[in-house]
Design a protein around this motif. Structure first.
Motif, PDB file in Angstrom:
ATOM      1  N   ARG A 230       0.834  -1.209   0.000  1.00 62.59           N
ATOM      2  CA  ARG A 230       0.000   0.000   0.000  1.00 62.59           C
ATOM      3  C   ARG A 230       0.866   1.255   0.000  1.00 62.59           C
ATOM      4  NH1 ARG A 230      -3.715   3.083  -1.851  1.00 62.59           N
ATOM      5  NH2 ARG A 230      -4.756   4.443  -0.336  1.00 62.59           N
ATOM      6  N   LEU A 231       1.952   1.235   0.773  1.00 65.38           N
ATOM      7  CA  LEU A 231       2.858   2.386   0.776  1.00 65.38           C
ATOM      8  C   LEU A 231       3.462   2.611  -0.613  1.00 65.38           C
ATOM      9  CD1 LEU A 231       4.689   1.887   4.203  1.00 65.38           C
ATOM     10  CD2 LEU A 231       3.069   3.710   3.609  1.00 65.38           C
ATOM     11  N   MET A 232       3.805   1.523  -1.301  1.00 60.02           N
ATOM     12  CA  MET A 232       4.342   1.647  -2.662  1.00 60.02           C
ATOM     13  C   MET A 232       3.321   2.312  -3.586  1.00 60.02           C
ATOM     14  SD  MET A 232       6.307  -2.041  -3.028  1.00 60.02           S
ATOM     15  CE  MET A 232       6.786  -1.771  -4.736  1.00 60.02           C
ATOM     16  N   GLU A 233       2.041   1.937  -3.420  1.00 61.67           N
ATOM     17  CA  GLU A 233       0.999   2.568  -4.229  1.00 61.67           C
ATOM     18  C   GLU A 233       0.907   4.064  -3.954  1.00 61.67           C
ATOM     19  OE1 GLU A 233      -2.530   0.440  -3.255  1.00 61.67           O
ATOM     20  OE2 GLU A 233      -2.151  -1.185  -4.680  1.00 61.67           O
ATOM     21  N   LEU A 234       1.194   4.461  -2.707  1.00 60.06           N
ATOM     22  CA  LEU A 234       1.135   5.875  -2.322  1.00 60.06           C
ATOM     23  C   LEU A 234       2.440   6.605  -2.612  1.00 60.06           C
ATOM     24  CD1 LEU A 234      -0.631   5.420   1.154  1.00 60.06           C
ATOM     25  CD2 LEU A 234      -1.660   6.333  -0.944  1.00 60.06           C
ATOM     26  N   GLY A 235       3.438   5.895  -3.121  1.00 58.60           N
ATOM     27  CA  GLY A 235       4.741   6.512  -3.397  1.00 58.60           C
ATOM     28  C   GLY A 235       5.530   6.779  -2.133  1.00 58.60           C
ATOM     29  N   LEU A 236       5.279   6.005  -1.093  1.00 58.32           N
ATOM     30  CA  LEU A 236       5.936   6.200   0.192  1.00 58.32           C
ATOM     31  C   LEU A 236       6.773   4.975   0.557  1.00 58.32           C
ATOM     32  CD1 LEU A 236       2.889   7.730   2.129  1.00 58.32           C
ATOM     33  CD2 LEU A 236       4.793   8.974   1.057  1.00 58.32           C
ATOM     34  N   ASN A 237       7.607   5.142   1.577  1.00 53.49           N
ATOM     35  CA  ASN A 237       8.469   4.052   2.008  1.00 53.49           C
ATOM     36  C   ASN A 237       8.737   4.204   3.496  1.00 53.49           C
ATOM     37  OD1 ASN A 237      10.157   1.739   1.484  1.00 53.49           O
ATOM     38  ND2 ASN A 237      11.914   3.086   1.792  1.00 53.49           N
ATOM     39  N   ARG A 238       8.696   3.106   4.229  1.00 59.08           N
ATOM     40  CA  ARG A 238       9.003   3.154   5.651  1.00 59.08           C
ATOM     41  C   ARG A 238      10.349   2.480   5.910  1.00 59.08           C
ATOM     42  NH1 ARG A 238       5.429  -1.594   8.691  1.00 59.08           N
ATOM     43  NH2 ARG A 238       5.770  -3.224   7.127  1.00 59.08           N
ATOM     44  N   HIS A 239      10.904   2.757   7.064  1.00 58.90           N
ATOM     45  CA  HIS A 239      12.190   2.170   7.420  1.00 58.90           C
ATOM     46  C   HIS A 239      11.946   0.865   8.182  1.00 58.90           C
ATOM     47  CE1 HIS A 239      16.131   1.351   8.830  1.00 58.90           C
ATOM     48  NE2 HIS A 239      15.955   1.832  10.062  1.00 58.90           N
ATOM     49  N   ILE A 240      12.194  -0.259   7.527  1.00 56.87           N
ATOM     50  CA  ILE A 240      12.065  -1.554   8.181  1.00 56.87           C
ATOM     51  C   ILE A 240      13.397  -1.856   8.853  1.00 56.87           C
ATOM     52  CG2 ILE A 240      11.667  -4.027   7.864  1.00 56.87           C
ATOM     53  CD1 ILE A 240       9.881  -3.345   5.492  1.00 56.87           C
TER      54      ILE A 240
END
Length: 335
Positions: A230-240
């Motif tokens: 879902r984040l990829m669809e929003l153009g976002l990325n989190r720090h795993i």
């Protein structure tokens, strides 16, 4: 009675290109069994001229007289006798193949079913399947596998080595059959001492992305994660900051850490019950986490498979009753 080919006709008779359909094969078997055009016509409910024309066509197709005169009757040729034995086997096989499928009896089946499931379902979902299977099909067995990569997933479903997949990624493969199982709000779980533990209401996306995250999916599998997809669809990325291969490890990793774990509401509550954790509403942009069954067309009409699909769906009925109804975006494949 049809006229038979002359000696000259027989010596020059050549096979004619063509195919025997099942109806013509049944006519031929009756002819070489009854050795009578009139009796064959009577059995088939056809006129004698119709059967005579069929015999003429068969002689042309096969390149053999099939039946010849012997005194006042007809007898099969050597080729006719060979065809009789072969046709008896072929038509018996066809009748068996086209017969209605045998009814499926769960109490008697010893079938081994195989499911691949997202590992967040292990504690909440799989025990329910085991219990229901033991109740309804005590002789059956079940194997649970982890979700394979996309290519392996498709090949295992198409070759029958997997019966069902329980998935929750944002975009299920369109070429597979689908039935929704569960749709749940998305929650975040943190240790009780985490700086987010006192948050009121849902996290903002900016605040969420500023944190360090724990994920059950490795970085290379982000597209299959309902969160990172879902984040990829929003153009976002989190720090795993950390990923784990097993969902059961999550509470141990979260305890006393600064990590944030994101999952569906029933599974977040399950984690919270296992220790000193706090559940927080995830950012609204995530929407909901949808779980669904996937299977291949090759097993869609199998009575055993139909029964098993219903059993799996019934196994989560009590989970489903605790969350909102499945959204219309997930369309059920006709069963």
């Amino acid at each position: 009675m049809p006229s038979l080919p002359s000696s000259e006709d027989r010596t020059s008779m050549e096979p004619v290109n063509g195919a025997l359909d099942v109806r013509l094969m049944r006519t031929l078997l009756l002819l070489v069994t009854e050795c009578s055009v009139s009796r064959t016509a009577e059995i088939l409910g056809q006129t004698q001229p119709t059967v005579s024309l069929a015999l003429k066509r068969l002689r042309e197709l096969i390149g053999d007289p099939i039946l010849v005169r012997s005194g006042g009757s007809l007898v099969p040729t050597e080729r006719g006798l060979e065809l009789r034995a072969t046709l008896q086997r072929l038509l018996a096989d066809i009748d068996t193949l086209l017969a209605p499928p045998p009814s499926f009896d769960p109490e008697r089946t010893e079938r081994r079913f195989r499911i691949a499931a997202a590992n967040c379902l292990d504690a909440e979902f799989l025990p329910r399947i085991f219990a229901k299977l033991a109740e309804e099909a005590p002789r059956a067995s079940i194997d649970i596998a982890t979700l394979p990569g996309h290519d392996d997933l498709m090949s295992h479903l198409s070759d029958g080595s997997l019966d069902l997949v329980v998935g929750n990624w944002p975009r299920p493969p369109e070429q597979l059959r689908l039935a929704p199982l569960l749709s749940t709000p998305i929650k975040c779980v943190v240790a009780a001492g985490h700086r987010l533990a006192g948050t009121i209401g849902a996290l903002t996306m900016d605040r969420y992305l500023a944190e360090r995250h724990l994920s059950p999916s490795a970085d290379v599998m982000k597209q299959y994660s309902p969160i990172d997809g879902r984040l990829m669809e929003l153009g976002l990325n989190r720090h795993i900051a950390a990923s784990v291969p097993e969902y059961a490890i999550v509470p141990h990793m979260l305890a006393g850490s600064d990590l944030v774990f994101t999952t569906g509401a029933p599974f977040a509550e399950q984690i919270a019950d296992m220790g000193d954790f706090v559940v927080i509403d995830a950012p609204a942009e995530f929407g909901r986490m949808d779980f669904y069954l996937l299977w291949h067309d090759c097993k869609h009409h199998s009575p055993a498979h139909i029964w098993f699909r219903h059993l799996v769906k019934a196994s989560v009925s009590d989970l489903r009753s605790t969350v909102d109804a499945v959204p219309p975006m997930l369309r059920v494949a006709a069963e």
